[in-house]
Structures are given as C-alpha cells and as structure tokens.
Design an enzyme around this catalytic site. Structure first.
Site, PDB file in Angstrom:
ATOM      1  N   ARG A 109     132.379 -41.860   2.360  1.00 15.41           N
ATOM      2  CA  ARG A 109     133.602 -41.324   1.910  1.00 15.41           C
ATOM      3  C   ARG A 109     134.729 -41.237   2.991  1.00 15.41           C
ATOM      4  O   ARG A 109     135.764 -41.052   2.598  1.00 15.41           O
ATOM      5  CB  ARG A 109     133.148 -39.769   1.794  1.00 15.41           C
ATOM      6  CG  ARG A 109     132.427 -39.456   0.476  1.00 15.41           C
ATOM      7  CD  ARG A 109     131.986 -38.177   0.432  1.00 15.41           C
ATOM      8  NE  ARG A 109     130.499 -37.615   0.950  1.00 15.41           N
ATOM      9  CZ  ARG A 109     130.075 -36.523   0.863  1.00 15.41           C
ATOM     10  NH1 ARG A 109     130.789 -35.454   0.581  1.00 15.41           N
ATOM     11  NH2 ARG A 109     128.817 -36.339   1.544  1.00 15.41           N
ATOM     12  N   GLY A 110     134.428 -41.712   4.278  1.00 19.11           N
ATOM     13  CA  GLY A 110     135.322 -41.493   5.196  1.00 19.11           C
ATOM     14  C   GLY A 110     136.741 -42.361   4.987  1.00 19.11           C
ATOM     15  O   GLY A 110     137.771 -42.015   5.670  1.00 19.11           O
TER      16      GLY A 110
ATOM     17  N   GLU B 142     137.130 -49.715   6.638  1.00 25.27           N
ATOM     18  CA  GLU B 142     136.124 -48.672   7.195  1.00 25.27           C
ATOM     19  C   GLU B 142     137.136 -47.848   7.846  1.00 25.27           C
ATOM     20  O   GLU B 142     137.909 -48.124   8.553  1.00 25.27           O
ATOM     21  CB  GLU B 142     135.330 -49.370   7.840  1.00 25.27           C
ATOM     22  CG  GLU B 142     134.014 -48.516   9.021  1.00 25.27           C
ATOM     23  CD  GLU B 142     133.440 -47.607   8.081  1.00 25.27           C
ATOM     24  OE1 GLU B 142     133.623 -46.732   7.131  1.00 25.27           O
ATOM     25  OE2 GLU B 142     132.151 -47.554   8.275  1.00 25.27           O
ATOM     26  N   ASP B 143     136.543 -46.442   7.954  1.00 26.41           N
ATOM     27  CA  ASP B 143     137.342 -45.625   8.834  1.00 26.41           C
ATOM     28  C   ASP B 143     137.051 -45.662  10.403  1.00 26.41           C
ATOM     29  O   ASP B 143     138.243 -45.602  10.947  1.00 26.41           O
ATOM     30  CB  ASP B 143     137.107 -44.148   8.309  1.00 26.41           C
ATOM     31  CG  ASP B 143     135.822 -43.664   8.382  1.00 26.41           C
ATOM     32  OD1 ASP B 143     134.810 -44.457   8.217  1.00 26.41           O
ATOM     33  OD2 ASP B 143     135.444 -42.371   8.330  1.00 26.41           O
TER      34      ASP B 143
ATOM     35  N   ASP C 227     131.418 -46.874  15.018  1.00 32.01           N
ATOM     36  CA  ASP C 227     130.840 -46.254  16.047  1.00 32.01           C
ATOM     37  C   ASP C 227     129.661 -47.013  16.692  1.00 32.01           C
ATOM     38  O   ASP C 227     129.998 -47.855  17.526  1.00 32.01           O
ATOM     39  CB  ASP C 227     130.481 -44.870  15.835  1.00 32.01           C
ATOM     40  CG  ASP C 227     130.102 -43.763  16.796  1.00 32.01           C
ATOM     41  OD1 ASP C 227     129.312 -44.131  17.547  1.00 32.01           O
ATOM     42  OD2 ASP C 227     130.892 -42.785  16.811  1.00 32.01           O
TER      43      ASP C 227
ATOM     44  N   LYS D 231     135.093 -47.227  18.203  1.00 32.20           N
ATOM     45  CA  LYS D 231     134.635 -46.887  19.526  1.00 32.20           C
ATOM     46  C   LYS D 231     134.028 -47.709  20.254  1.00 32.20           C
ATOM     47  O   LYS D 231     132.659 -47.602  20.112  1.00 32.20           O
ATOM     48  CB  LYS D 231     134.086 -45.507  19.335  1.00 32.20           C
ATOM     49  CG  LYS D 231     134.730 -44.112  19.045  1.00 32.20           C
ATOM     50  CD  LYS D 231     133.684 -43.116  19.183  1.00 32.20           C
ATOM     51  CE  LYS D 231     134.140 -41.863  18.212  1.00 32.20           C
ATOM     52  NZ  LYS D 231     132.942 -40.799  18.196  1.00 32.20           N
TER      53      LYS D 231
ATOM     54  N   PHE E  91     134.806 -36.968  19.912  1.00 27.02           N
ATOM     55  CA  PHE E  91     134.405 -36.711  18.436  1.00 27.02           C
ATOM     56  C   PHE E  91     135.642 -36.316  17.521  1.00 27.02           C
ATOM     57  O   PHE E  91     136.384 -35.283  17.928  1.00 27.02           O
ATOM     58  CB  PHE E  91     133.284 -35.351  18.171  1.00 27.02           C
ATOM     59  CG  PHE E  91     132.414 -35.467  16.833  1.00 27.02           C
ATOM     60  CD1 PHE E  91     131.285 -36.139  16.674  1.00 27.02           C
ATOM     61  CD2 PHE E  91     133.369 -34.475  15.953  1.00 27.02           C
ATOM     62  CE1 PHE E  91     131.070 -35.937  15.612  1.00 27.02           C
ATOM     63  CE2 PHE E  91     132.546 -34.607  14.515  1.00 27.02           C
ATOM     64  CZ  PHE E  91     131.416 -35.164  14.639  1.00 27.02           C
ATOM     65  N   VAL E  92     135.850 -37.353  16.574  1.00 29.57           N
ATOM     66  CA  VAL E  92     137.305 -37.177  15.916  1.00 29.57           C
ATOM     67  C   VAL E  92     137.110 -36.901  14.450  1.00 29.57           C
ATOM     68  O   VAL E  92     136.007 -36.741  13.782  1.00 29.57           O
ATOM     69  CB  VAL E  92     137.953 -38.496  16.008  1.00 29.57           C
ATOM     70  CG1 VAL E  92     138.553 -38.731  17.587  1.00 29.57           C
ATOM     71  CG2 VAL E  92     137.329 -39.676  15.626  1.00 29.57           C
TER      72      VAL E  92
ATOM     73  N   ASP F  44     135.298 -36.473   8.786  1.00 30.00           N
ATOM     74  CA  ASP F  44     134.823 -35.195   8.796  1.00 30.00           C
ATOM     75  C   ASP F  44     134.088 -34.685   9.842  1.00 30.00           C
ATOM     76  O   ASP F  44     133.483 -35.446  10.668  1.00 30.00           O
ATOM     77  CB  ASP F  44     133.812 -35.002   7.354  1.00 30.00           C
ATOM     78  CG  ASP F  44     132.398 -35.619   7.618  1.00 30.00           C
ATOM     79  OD1 ASP F  44     132.504 -36.818   8.026  1.00 30.00           O
ATOM     80  OD2 ASP F  44     131.435 -34.821   7.463  1.00 30.00           O
TER      81      ASP F  44
END
Ligand code: PRP
Length: 185
Positions: free
Chosen positions: A46-47, A102-103, A106, A134, A155-156, A162
């Site tokens: 969903r990001g 993509e948001d 990681d 990241k 952590f963003v 979210d």
C-alpha cells in the site's frame, strides 16, 4: 494494531522538498521512456499510493496505471523476509514498458521478489523508481533505477508510509521517535 509504545514524529523531508524531487524524477522518467506507445506504471501497495499519484501526474507520456500488493512486514517493524503477493496486476505486461513505483527500499526483499516476478512475464523494459532508499539496511543486492532520497537507518512514516497502519496521510516524511512521556507528535 495500535503501536505499543508512545512516539513522536519529527519532520525529515518536507512536502515541498518531496514535490520538487517528484517533479525532477518525472522529467527523467519522461526522457527515458520517450517514444513509448504506453508506459505501464505499477504501484506497489500500500505504501506507494501517494507517491504514484503525484508521480504519474508529472509524467508527460501515455500512461496506464496498475497496482500490485506485496507485503513482508504486516504490522511488524522487522521484515519477515517472506514476500507475499496479496493482489496481482490486472493487466498483461509482456512486451510492454513497465515502471515499478515503490515507496521505500529497505532490506530489498520486497523489490527483489517483485522485480523477479515481473521480469518472468517478459516485459520489453522494466525500471524502478523508489522514493526512499536506506542502503545501509540492504540484505539483497538491488537498487532502483531512480531514487528520490537516500536516508539513514531511521524508522520513517508519512507520504504513504505507515507505522502499524497509521500516519500514511502525513504530507511529509517524518522520523519516528519513541518517547517516555506518552506524547504523540
Ligand atoms: C514496506 C514498503 C516496501 C517494503 C520495503 O511494505 O512499502 O514495500 O516494506 O521493505 P524491504 O526492502 O525490507 O522489503 P510493507 O510490507 O510494510 O507493506 P505496505 O506497503 O502495505 O505498508
């Protein structure tokens, strides 16, 4: 799930800075895919829902929008390293120009899995645009073609991202800071 520990959110990337970067990314993407009869832009739910909405409006090409839902975190802060496809594309991508949106990248497990899956469908060309990266967290060697911002291991949340399904609606990218006193920023 409600986060168990109280936290505040400190702004890391402003809405204005995001908008400027999205415009620049869209220009590069437009240039790279110039001449395509139709670019299929695939948002990873969903990001990416906020990012893709802003990005496609700045891309000056014929565009089709599709979505794929992948999940590896659920409500956890740690990647499960097992990527599940919860919703597949509606359309065919064989022989097409495809841009995956993509948001955040990681560990890289999600993007690696999705790119392998989509490549197996033999698109003509497949590129990736990620808003955030990241690199210090990477466990699988993969890099987006275009990256909005490289960020440290924080952590963003916000702009679609979210924390336990909260804070996706913040217009900026914020850094989660756990607090002792129970205040929530
Ligand atoms: C998040 C994020 C990326 C992925 C990145 O998705 O949106 O897709 O994790 O992490 P990775 O590089 O370690 O795989 P999540 O599974 O939390 O689902 P969501 O997009 O629905 O929030």
């Amino acid at each position: 799930m409600v986060p168990q520990r109280p936290y505040a959110i400190d702004e890391m990337i402003s809405a204005k800075a995001i908008a400027a970067r999205v415009e620049a990314l869209a220009k590069e993407i437009t240039r790279a895919f110039r001449g395509t009869d139709k670019l299929i832009v695939v948002g990873l739910l969903r990001g990416s829902f906020v990012f893709i909405a802003d990005l496609v409006r700045e891309i000056d090409l014929p565009v089709e929008v599709d979505f794929l839902e992948a999940s590896s975190y659920g409500n956890a802060m740690e990647s499960s390293r097992e990527v599940r496809i919860l919703k597949d594309l509606r359309g065919e991508i064989a022989g097409r120009d495809v841009l995956v949106v993509e948001d955040i990248v990681d560990t890289g497990f999600t993007l690696h899995h999705v790119v392998n899956l989509l490549r197996s469908r033999e698109p003509k060309r497949l590129e990736v645009c990620a808003l955030l990266d990241k690199p210090s967290r990477r466990e699988v060697p993969i890099k987006a073609t275009w990256t909005g911002f490289e960020i440290p291991d924080e952590f963003v949340v916000g702009y679609g991202i979210d924390f336990a399904q909260r804070n996706r609606n913040l217009p900026y990218i914020g850094k989660v800071r756990f607090t002792e006193d129970g205040s929530v920023g």
